[in-house]
Design an enzyme around this catalytic site. Structure first.
Site, PDB file in Angstrom:
ATOM      1  N   ARG A 182       5.881  28.094  -2.023  1.00  0.00           N
ATOM      2  CA  ARG A 182       4.940  27.097  -1.478  1.00  0.00           C
ATOM      3  C   ARG A 182       3.733  27.784  -0.853  1.00  0.00           C
ATOM      4  O   ARG A 182       2.606  27.308  -0.996  1.00  0.00           O
ATOM      5  CB  ARG A 182       5.634  26.213  -0.438  1.00  0.00           C
ATOM      6  CG  ARG A 182       6.588  25.213  -1.070  1.00  0.00           C
ATOM      7  CD  ARG A 182       7.521  24.603  -0.047  1.00  0.00           C
ATOM      8  NE  ARG A 182       6.855  23.779   0.928  1.00  0.00           N
ATOM      9  CZ  ARG A 182       7.352  23.507   2.132  1.00  0.00           C
ATOM     10  NH1 ARG A 182       8.504  24.018   2.509  1.00  0.00           N
ATOM     11  NH2 ARG A 182       6.686  22.738   2.960  1.00  0.00           N
TER      12      ARG A 182
ATOM     13  N   ARG B 259      12.723  24.523  10.710  1.00  0.00           N
ATOM     14  CA  ARG B 259      12.338  23.103  10.785  1.00  0.00           C
ATOM     15  C   ARG B 259      13.497  22.151  10.475  1.00  0.00           C
ATOM     16  O   ARG B 259      14.302  22.380   9.585  1.00  0.00           O
ATOM     17  CB  ARG B 259      11.214  22.800   9.809  1.00  0.00           C
ATOM     18  CG  ARG B 259      10.917  21.292   9.785  1.00  0.00           C
ATOM     19  CD  ARG B 259       9.678  20.928   9.119  1.00  0.00           C
ATOM     20  NE  ARG B 259       9.601  21.382   7.747  1.00  0.00           N
ATOM     21  CZ  ARG B 259       8.539  21.174   6.987  1.00  0.00           C
ATOM     22  NH1 ARG B 259       7.504  20.537   7.479  1.00  0.00           N
ATOM     23  NH2 ARG B 259       8.506  21.620   5.757  1.00  0.00           N
TER      24      ARG B 259
ATOM     25  N   ARG C  60      14.984  20.220   5.154  1.00  0.00           N
ATOM     26  CA  ARG C  60      14.390  19.861   3.871  1.00  0.00           C
ATOM     27  C   ARG C  60      14.811  20.854   2.787  1.00  0.00           C
ATOM     28  O   ARG C  60      14.890  22.044   3.038  1.00  0.00           O
ATOM     29  CB  ARG C  60      12.855  19.854   3.994  1.00  0.00           C
ATOM     30  CG  ARG C  60      12.307  18.454   4.196  1.00  0.00           C
ATOM     31  CD  ARG C  60      10.862  18.409   4.529  1.00  0.00           C
ATOM     32  NE  ARG C  60       9.964  19.116   3.634  1.00  0.00           N
ATOM     33  CZ  ARG C  60       8.632  19.072   3.727  1.00  0.00           C
ATOM     34  NH1 ARG C  60       8.078  18.347   4.680  1.00  0.00           N
ATOM     35  NH2 ARG C  60       7.876  19.745   2.894  1.00  0.00           N
TER      36      ARG C  60
ATOM     37  N   LYS D 108       0.713  19.711  10.318  1.00  0.00           N
ATOM     38  CA  LYS D 108      -0.030  18.492   9.954  1.00  0.00           C
ATOM     39  C   LYS D 108       0.790  17.231  10.272  1.00  0.00           C
ATOM     40  O   LYS D 108       0.283  16.285  10.875  1.00  0.00           O
ATOM     41  CB  LYS D 108      -0.383  18.507   8.450  1.00  0.00           C
ATOM     42  CG  LYS D 108      -1.150  19.740   7.995  1.00  0.00           C
ATOM     43  CD  LYS D 108      -1.455  19.704   6.504  1.00  0.00           C
ATOM     44  CE  LYS D 108      -0.240  19.746   5.613  1.00  0.00           C
ATOM     45  NZ  LYS D 108       0.543  21.003   5.633  1.00  0.00           N
TER      46      LYS D 108
ATOM     47  N   ARG E  14      -5.037  18.349  -2.458  1.00  0.00           N
ATOM     48  CA  ARG E  14      -4.432  19.682  -2.466  1.00  0.00           C
ATOM     49  C   ARG E  14      -4.956  20.538  -3.610  1.00  0.00           C
ATOM     50  O   ARG E  14      -4.527  21.678  -3.768  1.00  0.00           O
ATOM     51  CB  ARG E  14      -2.937  19.500  -2.661  1.00  0.00           C
ATOM     52  CG  ARG E  14      -2.072  19.942  -1.521  1.00  0.00           C
ATOM     53  CD  ARG E  14      -0.656  19.611  -1.922  1.00  0.00           C
ATOM     54  NE  ARG E  14       0.313  20.275  -1.138  1.00  0.00           N
ATOM     55  CZ  ARG E  14       0.929  19.740  -0.090  1.00  0.00           C
ATOM     56  NH1 ARG E  14       0.600  18.538   0.326  1.00  0.00           N
ATOM     57  NH2 ARG E  14       1.852  20.409   0.530  1.00  0.00           N
TER      58      ARG E  14
HETATM   59  P1  AP5 Z   1       5.159  20.153  10.401  1.00  0.00           P
HETATM   60  O1  AP5 Z   1       4.375  19.252  11.288  1.00  0.00           O
HETATM   61  O2  AP5 Z   1       6.343  19.570   9.709  1.00  0.00           O
HETATM   62  O3  AP5 Z   1       4.197  20.913   9.373  1.00  0.00           O
HETATM   63  P2  AP5 Z   1       3.428  20.391   8.085  1.00  0.00           P
HETATM   64  O4  AP5 Z   1       2.100  21.039   8.064  1.00  0.00           O
HETATM   65  O5  AP5 Z   1       3.481  18.884   8.023  1.00  0.00           O
HETATM   66  O6  AP5 Z   1       4.336  21.061   6.991  1.00  0.00           O
HETATM   67  P3  AP5 Z   1       4.875  20.545   5.575  1.00  0.00           P
HETATM   68  O7  AP5 Z   1       5.836  21.598   5.117  1.00  0.00           O
HETATM   69  O8  AP5 Z   1       5.419  19.144   5.659  1.00  0.00           O
HETATM   70  O9  AP5 Z   1       3.618  20.574   4.744  1.00  0.00           O
HETATM   71  P4  AP5 Z   1       3.531  20.664   3.246  1.00  0.00           P
HETATM   72  O10 AP5 Z   1       2.083  20.420   3.072  1.00  0.00           O
HETATM   73  O11 AP5 Z   1       4.061  21.883   2.611  1.00  0.00           O
HETATM   74  O12 AP5 Z   1       4.556  19.577   2.731  1.00  0.00           O
HETATM   75  P5  AP5 Z   1       4.389  18.102   2.158  1.00  0.00           P
HETATM   76  O13 AP5 Z   1       5.496  17.303   2.684  1.00  0.00           O
HETATM   77  O14 AP5 Z   1       2.994  17.633   2.311  1.00  0.00           O
HETATM   78  O15 AP5 Z   1       5.635  21.401  11.297  1.00  0.00           O
HETATM   79  C1  AP5 Z   1       6.415  22.436  10.756  1.00  0.00           C
HETATM   80  C2  AP5 Z   1       7.350  22.992  11.840  1.00  0.00           C
HETATM   81  O16 AP5 Z   1       6.574  23.597  12.857  1.00  0.00           O
HETATM   82  C3  AP5 Z   1       8.233  21.942  12.542  1.00  0.00           C
HETATM   83  O17 AP5 Z   1       9.480  22.509  12.825  1.00  0.00           O
HETATM   84  C4  AP5 Z   1       7.447  21.644  13.830  1.00  0.00           C
HETATM   85  O18 AP5 Z   1       8.312  21.229  14.881  1.00  0.00           O
HETATM   86  C5  AP5 Z   1       6.831  23.006  14.121  1.00  0.00           C
HETATM   87  N1  AP5 Z   1       5.543  22.907  14.831  1.00  0.00           N
HETATM   88  C6  AP5 Z   1       4.576  21.975  14.662  1.00  0.00           C
HETATM   89  N2  AP5 Z   1       3.548  22.220  15.478  1.00  0.00           N
HETATM   90  C7  AP5 Z   1       3.874  23.355  16.166  1.00  0.00           C
HETATM   91  C8  AP5 Z   1       3.203  24.132  17.163  1.00  0.00           C
HETATM   92  N3  AP5 Z   1       1.994  23.767  17.639  1.00  0.00           N
HETATM   93  N4  AP5 Z   1       3.817  25.234  17.635  1.00  0.00           N
HETATM   94  C9  AP5 Z   1       5.042  25.619  17.177  1.00  0.00           C
HETATM   95  N5  AP5 Z   1       5.729  24.912  16.256  1.00  0.00           N
HETATM   96  C10 AP5 Z   1       5.150  23.800  15.751  1.00  0.00           C
HETATM   97  O19 AP5 Z   1       4.588  18.393   0.586  1.00  0.00           O
HETATM   98  C11 AP5 Z   1       5.853  18.749   0.060  1.00  0.00           C
HETATM   99  C12 AP5 Z   1       5.724  18.930  -1.443  1.00  0.00           C
HETATM  100  O20 AP5 Z   1       5.308  17.697  -2.060  1.00  0.00           O
HETATM  101  C13 AP5 Z   1       4.687  19.972  -1.910  1.00  0.00           C
HETATM  102  O21 AP5 Z   1       5.220  21.293  -1.912  1.00  0.00           O
HETATM  103  C14 AP5 Z   1       4.371  19.455  -3.322  1.00  0.00           C
HETATM  104  O22 AP5 Z   1       5.384  19.830  -4.224  1.00  0.00           O
HETATM  105  C15 AP5 Z   1       4.403  17.939  -3.148  1.00  0.00           C
HETATM  106  N6  AP5 Z   1       3.078  17.368  -2.826  1.00  0.00           N
HETATM  107  C16 AP5 Z   1       2.734  16.714  -1.682  1.00  0.00           C
HETATM  108  N7  AP5 Z   1       1.448  16.341  -1.725  1.00  0.00           N
HETATM  109  C17 AP5 Z   1       0.955  16.774  -2.927  1.00  0.00           C
HETATM  110  C18 AP5 Z   1      -0.314  16.692  -3.531  1.00  0.00           C
HETATM  111  N8  AP5 Z   1      -1.367  16.106  -2.917  1.00  0.00           N
HETATM  112  N9  AP5 Z   1      -0.451  17.251  -4.753  1.00  0.00           N
HETATM  113  C19 AP5 Z   1       0.587  17.848  -5.400  1.00  0.00           C
HETATM  114  N10 AP5 Z   1       1.824  17.945  -4.868  1.00  0.00           N
HETATM  115  C20 AP5 Z   1       2.002  17.406  -3.633  1.00  0.00           C
END
Ligand code: AP5
Length: 216
Positions: A171, A127, A160, A13, A88
């Site tokens: 997660r 990552r 991270r 994402k 979420r």
């Molecule tokens: P990346 O683009 O970083 O993936 P992502 O989907 O953004 O993954 P996140 O881990 O950031 O998502 P998340 O939803 O768990 O975390 P968030 O920060 O929102 O890509 C991942 C890897 O894959 C990278 O190495 C990239 O290079 C590679 N890649 C990308 N595309 C590729 C492809 N096509 N092919 C191969 N490789 C590829 O949330 C973190 C924490 O915050 C949560 O756990 C929670 O505790 C809290 N939080 C955030 N939002 C909320 C909410 N709304 N409610 C409650 N808690 C929340």
């Protein structure tokens, strides 16, 4: 244009959001980035959120809804915005509908990234992210040109805290238990657009553009 990027941790994402921001000229509202910034700044929200995030759990809805509600009122959201990581839970999805309705707005498409579990684990375990601008890299498949330095902004590239294997497992479980039901919520409303998120970044970008074609 208002749409959401939805999917499990590591589904890409954040990677796609960075490209979409450039192409569409609307801001990315990443709740994960907002929380990490709050932790960096040492705010009360950051202190509360850190406990949940480091365990791979969701931050309570009451905190998240308030955070997004004030962010979408900022001037840069006037022409639209892209949600990344919100909603979420079904409660967050309902609160979002309500807060948009009050402003005479509505959510267009919800783009759901489909990636299998093994691929997600491989992506998250390697990552790397820029702690300044949030650009994602991968140790094997997409390393920064200069080790430890972001290609985009020159900021420090780090691992991270929540990408440790035990936290990744929690997660992924949290996603299935609390976040996956959001798909049904939007499917029932006809707003869910499932996208195969395995392939090159360019291919996936094209699939997203096609999916949101009707969201303007
Ligand atoms: P990346 O683009 O970083 O993936 P992502 O989907 O953004 O993954 P996140 O881990 O950031 O998502 P998340 O939803 O768990 O975390 P968030 O920060 O929102 O890509 C991942 C890897 O894959 C990278 O190495 C990239 O290079 C590679 N890649 C990308 N595309 C590729 C492809 N096509 N092919 C191969 N490789 C590829 O949330 C973190 C924490 O915050 C949560 O756990 C929670 O505790 C809290 N939080 C955030 N939002 C909320 C909410 N709304 N409610 C409650 N808690 C929340």
């Amino acid at each position: 244009m208002i749409f959401a990027l939805f999917g499990p941790p590591g589904s890409g994402k954040g990677t796609q959001a960075k490209v979409l921001v450039e192409k569409l000229g609307i801001p990315q509202l990443s709740t994960g980035d907002m929380l990490r910034e709050a932790i960096k700044q040492g705010t009360p929200l950051g202190t509360q959120a850190k406990e949940f995030m480091n365990k791979g759990q969701l931050v309570p809805d009451s905190l998240m809804v308030g955070l997004i509600e004030s962010r979408i009122k900022a001037p840069d959201c006037a022409k639209g915005f892209m949600l990344d990581g919100f909603p979420r839970t079904v409660a967050q999805a309902e609160a979002l509908d309500q807060m948009l309705k009050v402003q005479g707005l509505s959510l267009g498409a919800v783009v759901s990234f489909v990636v299998d579990r093994q691929e997600l684990i491989g992506r998250l375990s390697g990552r790397l992210v820029c702690s300044q601008c949030g650009t994602s890299y991968h140790e094997q498949t997409k390393p920064p040109h200069k080790a430890g330095i972001c290609d985009v902004c020159g900021g420090p590239v780090i691992k991270r805290e929540d990408d440790k294997p035990a936290v990744v497992a929690t997660r992924l479980e949290t996603f299935l238990a609390s976040t996956k039901p959001v798909e049904d919520f939007y499917r029932a409303q006809g707003r869910l657009k499932e996208v195969n998120a395995v392939g090159s970044e360019k291919e996936i970008f094209q699939r997203i553009v096609t999916a949101i074609g009707g969201a303007r």
